[in-house]
Design an enzyme around this catalytic site. Structure first.
Site, PDB file in Angstrom:
ATOM      1  N   GLU A 190       0.820  -1.227   0.000  1.00  0.00           N
ATOM      2  CA  GLU A 190       0.000   0.000   0.000  1.00  0.00           C
ATOM      3  C   GLU A 190       0.842   1.260   0.000  1.00  0.00           C
ATOM      4  OE1 GLU A 190      -2.365   3.228   1.546  1.00  0.00           O
ATOM      5  OE2 GLU A 190      -2.848   1.634   0.164  1.00  0.00           O
ATOM      6  N   HIS A 193      -0.524   1.099   7.250  1.00  0.00           N
ATOM      7  CA  HIS A 193      -1.174   1.840   6.167  1.00  0.00           C
ATOM      8  C   HIS A 193      -0.139   2.826   5.629  1.00  0.00           C
ATOM      9  CE1 HIS A 193      -5.383   3.714   5.067  1.00  0.00           C
ATOM     10  NE2 HIS A 193      -4.636   3.492   4.012  1.00  0.00           N
ATOM     11  N   HIS A 238      -3.426   0.306  12.099  1.00  0.00           N
ATOM     12  CA  HIS A 238      -4.835   0.141  12.486  1.00  0.00           C
ATOM     13  C   HIS A 238      -5.000  -1.154  13.280  1.00  0.00           C
ATOM     14  CE1 HIS A 238      -5.909   3.452   9.882  1.00  0.00           C
ATOM     15  NE2 HIS A 238      -5.434   2.828   8.819  1.00  0.00           N
ATOM     16  N   ASN A 269      -5.080   7.938   7.433  1.00  0.00           N
ATOM     17  CA  ASN A 269      -4.706   7.247   6.205  1.00  0.00           C
ATOM     18  C   ASN A 269      -3.209   7.373   6.003  1.00  0.00           C
ATOM     19  OD1 ASN A 269      -4.155   7.075   3.242  1.00  0.00           O
ATOM     20  ND2 ASN A 269      -6.312   6.543   3.211  1.00  0.00           N
ATOM     21  N   ASN A 327      -6.464  11.671   1.478  1.00  0.00           N
ATOM     22  CA  ASN A 327      -5.761  10.399   1.421  1.00  0.00           C
ATOM     23  C   ASN A 327      -4.255  10.617   1.475  1.00  0.00           C
ATOM     24  OD1 ASN A 327      -4.757   7.817   0.250  1.00  0.00           O
ATOM     25  ND2 ASN A 327      -6.922   7.366   0.215  1.00  0.00           N
ATOM     26  N   ASP A 371      -4.931   8.139  -5.030  1.00  0.00           N
ATOM     27  CA  ASP A 371      -4.638   7.536  -3.729  1.00  0.00           C
ATOM     28  C   ASP A 371      -3.427   8.204  -3.099  1.00  0.00           C
ATOM     29  OD1 ASP A 371      -4.004   5.820  -1.577  1.00  0.00           O
ATOM     30  OD2 ASP A 371      -5.023   4.161  -2.540  1.00  0.00           O
ATOM     31  N   ASN A 372      -2.255   7.696  -3.380  1.00  0.00           N
ATOM     32  CA  ASN A 372      -1.089   8.228  -2.680  1.00  0.00           C
ATOM     33  C   ASN A 372      -0.169   9.011  -3.610  1.00  0.00           C
ATOM     34  OD1 ASN A 372       0.504   8.766  -0.580  1.00  0.00           O
ATOM     35  ND2 ASN A 372       1.519   6.787  -0.539  1.00  0.00           N
TER      36      ASN A 372
END
Ligand SMILES: *[C@@H]1O[C@H](CO)[C@@H](O)[C@H](O)[C@H]1NC(C)=O
Ligand SMILES: *[C@@H]1O[C@H](CO)[C@@H](O)[C@H](O)[C@H]1NC(C)=O
Ligand SMILES: *[C@@H]1O[C@H](CO)[C@@H](O)[C@H](O)[C@H]1NC(C)=O
Length: 354
Positions: free
Chosen positions: A53, A114, A133, A167, A223, A268-269
Site C-alpha cells: 500500500e 497503512h 490500524h 490514512n 488520502n 490515492d497516494n
C-alpha cells in the site's frame, strides 16, 4: 396539510437520494476503458504479491514498503497474515524485497500498516513512522531503522483523539508530522453513508508533542499526503473528489490552499520525484471494481505524473496504465533515479525502469 408536507418531504428526500446516487455512480461507477501504457522494462517483485500500500524511498535508494493492509470494504488475499514492512534497495540490478524484523515488545499480531513516512535526524538516524490500524483503531508507530541488522526497533506508539481514521502521514521533524483523516466516521456503515452523501468532513492534522491541530479541512476523503522537495508546499490527494490540493505551509504549520489540480481519477497516494519535484500519483481508474472485487473483471491500475506543479498550467501525463491483468489497485508510485516502484492495496508490486 400534514400529509402534503410529508409527501413533499418524501419527494424531496427521494430526489436527493437519487441525485446522490447518480453523483456517486459517476464518481465510482464510470467504467473507463484502459489503454495499456507501460515503461519499457517492468518486472513484478517476488514475495510482494499481497499488497504494498505505501512506499517511501530514502535518498540512499532504500525503499520501505508497507504490506498486508486490512481495510473495511477492500479485498485482502491473506487475511490471517499480520502486516509487515519490507525493504528493497533500488540501487540493485534486480532488487529483491526483504521483510524487516521488528523488535520484541511490539504487538506484531495486530500490526495493520497503512501510510508510512521516513525521517532522518541530524545524526543520520533513520526513523520510520507507520500509520497502524490495530483492531481497526488508528495509531502512529515510531520505529528506528537498524540498517546493519535490517530491523526496526519500536520506540513509541502515538495516540490522540484527533488521530482517527488516519490514512497517510508525512513526517517533517522529530515527532512532527501531518496526517490525513480519510473518513469522519469510524463506523464502517456510517463511513459508507458519509461517502455516499459526500459530506466533505475530513481533514489534515498537524501533530507535535506540544500541539495537535486541524490545519486544513473540507476534503471529501483526504488520502495521500506528501511534501515538496524544498518543504514549502504540502500536496494532499482527495481520493473521492479526484484531485490534488497544493497547499502552502506556514511557519506555524498551518496550511493555505494555493490550487487544486483535477485528475479525473481516484487519487490515492502521492510521491515527489526528488530530482524534478514532479508529483507521482497512484490512482484507481475504476472505483466500483475496487469496491466490488471480481477476479474475472478486476480493478486496474494507473500512475500519473504532474509536472510544473506550481506553474499556471501543470502538465499531467500517464506513466502506467493496466486493466488489472498485470497489476490491480495501484496506490503509490515513488521514483528513484529513473526507476519506479508501483505499489497496490492488496495485489502485486511492479518495478519498472523508466
Ligand atoms: C499471498 O496470499 C496467498 C493467499 O493467502 C498465499 O498463498 C501466498 O503465499 C501469499 N504470498 C505471499 C508472498 O505472502
Ligand atoms: C504515500 O506515499 C508517500 C511517499 O512515498 C508516503 O510518505 C506516504 O506515507 C504514503 N501514504 C499512503 C497512504 O499510501
Ligand atoms: C486486459 O488486457 C489484456 C491485454 O492487454 C487482454 O488480454 C485482457 O482481455 C484484458 N482484460 C480485461 C478484463 O479487459
Amino acid at each position: 396539510m400534514a400529509k402534503l408536507v410529508l409527501l413533499t418531504l418524501l419527494g424531496a428526500s427521494l430526489a436527493f437520494v437519487g441525485e446522490r446516487w447518480l453523483a456517486f455512480r459517476s464518481s465510482f461507477g464510470a467504467v473507463r476503458e484502459l489503454e495499456p501504457v507501460e515503461p519499457q522494462t517492468c518486472v513484478l517483485v517476488e514475495g510482494l504479491e499481497n499488497g504494498s500500500e505505501d512506499i517511501d524511498i530514502l535518498p540512499s535508494g532504500l525503499a520501505f514498503i508497507s504490506n498486508g493492509l486490512k481495510y473495511p470494504g477492500m479485498p485482502n488475499f491473506a487475511p490471517d497474515e499480520p502486516g509487515k514492512i519490507f525493504l528493497m534497495d533500488m540501487n540493485e540490478q534486480n532488487p529483491r524485497a526483504q521483510e524487516l524484523e521488528i523488535s520484541n515488545g511490539f504487538e506484531k499480531e495486530s500490526f495493520n500498516p497503512h501510510g508510512i513516512s521516513t525521517f532522518i535526524d541530524k545524526d543520520h538516524t533513520v526513523y520510520l513512522y507507520v500509520v497502524n490500524h490495530p483492531h481497526m483503531k488508528s495509531t502512529v508507530e515510531v520505529f528506528k531503522f537498524e540498517e546493519q541488522q535490517r530491523s526496526l526497533v519500536h520506540l513509541k506508539t502515538i495516540k490522540h483523539e484527533l488521530l482517527k481514521s488516519v490514512n497517510d502521514i508525512v513526517v517533517l521533524g522529530p515527532e512532527q508530522f501531518y496526517a490525513t483523516r480519510d473518513h469522519y466516521f469510524t463506523n464502517h456503515v456510517l463511513a459508507l453513508l458519509e461517502m455516499f452523501l459526500d459530506l466533505h468532513w475530513t481533514y489534515v492534522l498537524f501533530y507535535s508533542p506540544k500541539e495537535v491541530k486541524v490545519v486544513a479541512e473540507g476534503f471529501s476523503s483526504a488520502n495521500g499526503i506528501t511534501v515538496s522537495p524544498d518543504k514549502k508546499y504540502v500536496y494532499v490527494a482527495d481520493v473521492t473528489a479526484k484531485n490534488v490540493h497544493v497547499m502552502e505551509k506556514h511557519d506555524n504549520w498551518d496550511l493555505t490552499e494555493l490550487k487544486v489540480i483535477h485528475l479525473g481519477t481516484l487519487v490515492d497516494n502521492l510521491s515527489v520525484d526528488p530530482a524534478t519535484g514532479d508529483i507521482l500519483a497512484g490512482c484507481h481508474p475504476n472505483g466500483m471494481k475496487l469496491l466490488n472485487y471480481n477476479p474475472e473483471d478486476p480493478p486496474g491500475s494507473e500512475v500519473l505524473r504532474i509536472q510544473n506543479v506550481l506553474s499556471e498550467k501543470p502538465r499531467v501525463s500517464t506513466v502506467y496504465t493496466n486493466n488489472g491483468s498485470v497489476l490491480q489497485g495501484s496506490t503509490v508510485a515513488p521514483v528513484y533515479q529513473g526507476k519506479i516502484l508501483i505499489g497496490t492495496i492488496f495485489h502485486k508490486t511492479l518495478y519498472c525502469v523508466l
